[in-house]
Design a protein around this motif. Structure first.
Motif, short mmCIF file in Angstrom:
data_model
loop_
_atom_site.label_atom_id
_atom_site.label_comp_id
_atom_site.label_asym_id
_atom_site.label_seq_id
_atom_site.Cartn_x
_atom_site.Cartn_y
_atom_site.Cartn_z
N PHE A 129 -5.40 27.22 1.97
CA PHE A 129 -5.16 26.93 3.38
C PHE A 129 -5.30 25.43 3.66
CE2 PHE A 129 -6.56 31.38 5.07
CZ PHE A 129 -5.46 31.93 4.45
N GLY A 130 -6.36 24.82 3.13
CA GLY A 130 -6.57 23.40 3.38
C GLY A 130 -5.44 22.54 2.83
N VAL A 131 -5.02 22.81 1.59
CA VAL A 131 -3.93 22.03 1.00
C VAL A 131 -2.64 22.25 1.74
CG1 VAL A 131 -2.54 21.72 -1.09
CG2 VAL A 131 -5.02 21.99 -1.28
N GLY A 132 -2.30 23.50 2.04
CA GLY A 132 -1.04 23.81 2.72
C GLY A 132 -0.96 23.22 4.11
N ILE A 133 -2.03 23.35 4.88
CA ILE A 133 -2.04 22.80 6.24
C ILE A 133 -1.85 21.29 6.21
CG2 ILE A 133 -3.54 22.37 8.23
CD1 ILE A 133 -4.67 25.20 7.81
N THR A 134 -2.51 20.61 5.28
CA THR A 134 -2.37 19.16 5.17
C THR A 134 -0.94 18.76 4.82
OG1 THR A 134 -4.66 19.03 4.41
CG2 THR A 134 -3.28 17.09 4.08
N VAL A 135 -0.38 19.39 3.81
CA VAL A 135 0.98 19.04 3.36
C VAL A 135 2.00 19.30 4.46
CG1 VAL A 135 2.81 19.63 1.72
CG2 VAL A 135 0.45 19.40 0.93
N ILE A 136 1.93 20.46 5.09
CA ILE A 136 2.91 20.79 6.13
C ILE A 136 2.79 19.86 7.32
CG2 ILE A 136 3.62 22.58 7.76
CD1 ILE A 136 2.79 24.65 5.64
N SER A 137 1.55 19.56 7.73
CA SER A 137 1.35 18.69 8.90
C SER A 137 1.89 17.29 8.64
CB SER A 137 -0.13 18.63 9.25
OG SER A 137 -0.64 19.91 9.51
N LEU A 138 1.57 16.72 7.48
CA LEU A 138 2.06 15.38 7.16
C LEU A 138 3.58 15.37 7.01
CD1 LEU A 138 -0.68 14.15 4.68
CD2 LEU A 138 -0.22 13.26 6.95
N TYR A 139 4.12 16.37 6.35
CA TYR A 139 5.57 16.43 6.19
C TYR A 139 6.27 16.52 7.54
CZ TYR A 139 10.22 18.16 5.04
OH TYR A 139 11.57 18.33 4.97
N SER A 140 5.72 17.32 8.45
CA SER A 140 6.33 17.47 9.78
C SER A 140 6.35 16.14 10.52
CB SER A 140 5.57 18.52 10.60
OG SER A 140 5.59 19.78 9.95
N GLY A 141 5.29 15.36 10.38
CA GLY A 141 5.26 14.06 11.04
C GLY A 141 6.16 13.04 10.38
N LEU A 142 6.17 13.02 9.05
CA LEU A 142 6.98 12.03 8.32
C LEU A 142 8.47 12.35 8.37
CD1 LEU A 142 4.71 11.53 5.17
CD2 LEU A 142 5.03 9.94 7.08
N ALA A 143 8.82 13.60 8.69
CA ALA A 143 10.23 13.98 8.72
C ALA A 143 10.93 13.56 10.01
CB ALA A 143 10.36 15.50 8.55
N ILE A 144 10.17 13.04 10.98
CA ILE A 144 10.78 12.62 12.25
C ILE A 144 11.63 11.38 12.01
CG2 ILE A 144 10.27 11.74 14.56
CD1 ILE A 144 7.71 13.38 14.50
N GLU A 145 12.84 11.40 12.52
CA GLU A 145 13.77 10.30 12.27
C GLU A 145 14.22 9.58 13.54
OE1 GLU A 145 14.57 9.09 9.45
OE2 GLU A 145 13.87 10.63 8.05
N LYS A 146 14.35 10.30 14.65
CA LYS A 146 15.03 9.74 15.82
C LYS A 146 14.11 8.92 16.72
CE LYS A 146 18.51 13.41 15.87
NZ LYS A 146 19.12 14.51 16.65
N GLY A 147 13.15 9.56 17.35
CA GLY A 147 12.33 8.82 18.31
C GLY A 147 11.11 9.59 18.74
N MET A 152 0.84 -1.19 0.00
CA MET A 152 0.00 0.00 0.00
C MET A 152 0.88 1.24 0.00
SD MET A 152 -2.66 -1.34 2.93
CE MET A 152 -3.62 0.16 2.92
N ASP A 153 0.49 2.22 -0.78
CA ASP A 153 1.21 3.49 -0.81
C ASP A 153 0.78 4.32 0.41
OD1 ASP A 153 2.43 5.88 -1.29
OD2 ASP A 153 1.77 6.07 -3.36
N PRO A 154 1.70 4.69 1.30
CA PRO A 154 1.32 5.48 2.48
C PRO A 154 0.65 6.80 2.12
CG PRO A 154 3.54 4.59 2.74
CD PRO A 154 3.12 4.30 1.33
N LEU A 155 1.02 7.37 0.98
CA LEU A 155 0.39 8.63 0.58
C LEU A 155 -1.09 8.44 0.28
CD1 LEU A 155 3.13 10.28 -1.66
CD2 LEU A 155 2.56 10.78 0.72
N ASP A 156 -1.44 7.28 -0.28
CA ASP A 156 -2.86 7.02 -0.55
C ASP A 156 -3.65 6.87 0.74
OD1 ASP A 156 -2.42 7.06 -3.25
OD2 ASP A 156 -2.17 4.90 -3.44
N VAL A 157 -3.00 6.31 1.75
CA VAL A 157 -3.68 6.07 3.02
C VAL A 157 -3.71 7.34 3.88
CG1 VAL A 157 -3.69 4.69 5.13
CG2 VAL A 157 -3.01 3.65 2.95
N LEU A 158 -2.60 8.09 3.89
CA LEU A 158 -2.47 9.22 4.79
C LEU A 158 -2.81 10.55 4.13
CD1 LEU A 158 0.89 8.25 6.54
CD2 LEU A 158 -1.41 8.00 7.46
N PHE A 159 -2.27 10.77 2.93
CA PHE A 159 -2.33 12.10 2.35
C PHE A 159 -3.68 12.42 1.71
CE2 PHE A 159 -1.64 14.97 -1.31
CZ PHE A 159 -1.23 16.10 -0.60
N ALA A 160 -4.09 11.60 0.76
CA ALA A 160 -5.29 11.92 -0.02
C ALA A 160 -6.55 12.09 0.83
CB ALA A 160 -5.51 10.86 -1.10
#
Length: 231
Positions: free
Chosen positions: A181-199, A110-118
Motif C-alpha cells: 500500500f505504501g509503495v503503490g500510493i506513493t508511486v501513483i500520487s507522484l505519477y499523477s502530479g508529474l503527468a500534468i502537462e497543461k496548467g 539534482m535528480d527530481p526522483l531523489d528529491v521527490l520520490f525516495a
C-alpha cells in the motif's frame, strides 16, 4: 587512513532528504492519529457488538482477526492515508511541475526522483506500517474496552481468544499489505502530479483521479493477497 569527506552539496542533499522523510512521517502518521484512533475505536466496538451476539467465543476471536485485523484495518488505514497524504502529494507535485520547479531541480544537477520520490516512499511506507499497527491494536483493545464498559455481553475470554486466533502468518500478511500500500500510493500520487502537462486547472482533476487510482489499487492488492494466501 582517513575517510574522504563527501562534497558539501551531497551533505546538503542528504540532510534535505532526511528532513523530507521526517516531515512526511509526521504529516502522514502523527497528524493522522486524531482521525485514525476514533475511527478504529468505533469500528472495533461496532464489530464486537455485532458479532458477539451471534458467534461463539472462539469464533468471535477468529472473526475479529480475519475481518478487523487482516482486512478492514489495512484498507481503512490506506483510505485515511489516501485522503490526507496522497492528495497532498499529487497537489504539491502538480504545482511544482506546472510552475517549473521540476526543471529547476534538473538545471541544478539534482535528480527530481531523489528529491521527490525516495523520501516520500520511505515516509509513507513507514507511516503505513505504524498506522496499521496502531489501528489494529486500538480497534481490538479499545473496542473490547468500550463493549465491556457499555454492555453486558459475555466477553470474558475475548482477548485470550484473539491471542489464540492470531498467528505470525496473519501479522506477516498485514505487514506485506502495509508495504504494498505504501509503495503503490506513493508511486501513483507522484505519477499523477508529474503527468500534468497543461496548467494549474488540471491539478484538481489529476488529484481526484490519483486518489481514485490509489483506492482501486489498494482494493485490488488486498484481494490478490487474500486470494494468494487464503484460497
Amino acid at each position: 587512513m582517513t575517510r574522504p569527506e563527501r562534497p558539501a552539496w551531497i551533505e546538503r542533499q542528504v540532510r534535505g532528504e532526511t528532513r523530507i522523510v521526517i516531515e512526511q512521517i509526521y504529516f502522514t502518521a502523527v497528524e493522522a492519529l486524531v482521525i485514525l484512533i476514533p475511527v478504529s475505536l468505533l469500528l472495533g466496538s461496532m464489530m464486537i457488538f455485532q458479532f458477539s451476539g451471534v458467534a461463539a467465543q472462539h469464533d468471535l476471536g477468529r472473526i475479529t482477526v480475519a475481518l478487523l485485523i487482516r482486512e478492514f484495518g489495512p484498507l481503512l488505514t490506506a483510505l485515511i492515508v489516501i485522503l490526507r497524504s496522497a492528495t497532498a502529494i499529487t497537489i504539491e507535485t502538480g504545482y511544482m511541475k506546472v510552475l517549473g520547479e521540476i526543471e529547476a531541480f534538473e538545471l541544478q544537477g539534482m535528480d527530481p526522483l531523489d528529491v521527490l520520490f525516495a523520501p516520500r516512499l520511505v515516509g509513507i511506507t513507514v507511516s503505513m506500517i505504524c498506522l496499521i499497527t496502531i489501528f489494529c491494536i486500538t480497534s481490538v483493545l479499545g473496542g473490547y474496552a468500550i463493549a465491556w464498559a457499555l454492555t453486558t455481553l459475555p466477553l470474558q475470554n475475548f482477548l485470550a481468544q484473539i491471542g489464540k486466533a492470531i498467528t505470525g502468518f496473519d501479522i506477516a500478511v498485514v505487514a506485506l499489505k502495509a508495504v504494498f500500500f505504501g509503495v503503490g500510493i506513493t508511486v501513483i500520487s507522484l505519477y499523477s502530479g508529474l503527468a500534468i502537462e497543461k496548467g494549474i486547472t488540471d491539478v484538481p482533476v489529476a488529484t481526484s483521479r490519483g486518489a481514485v487510482a490509489c483506492l482501486v489499487y489498494c482494493v485490488v492488492v488486498n484481494f490478490i493477497l487474500f486470494a494468494v494466501f487464503f484460497f
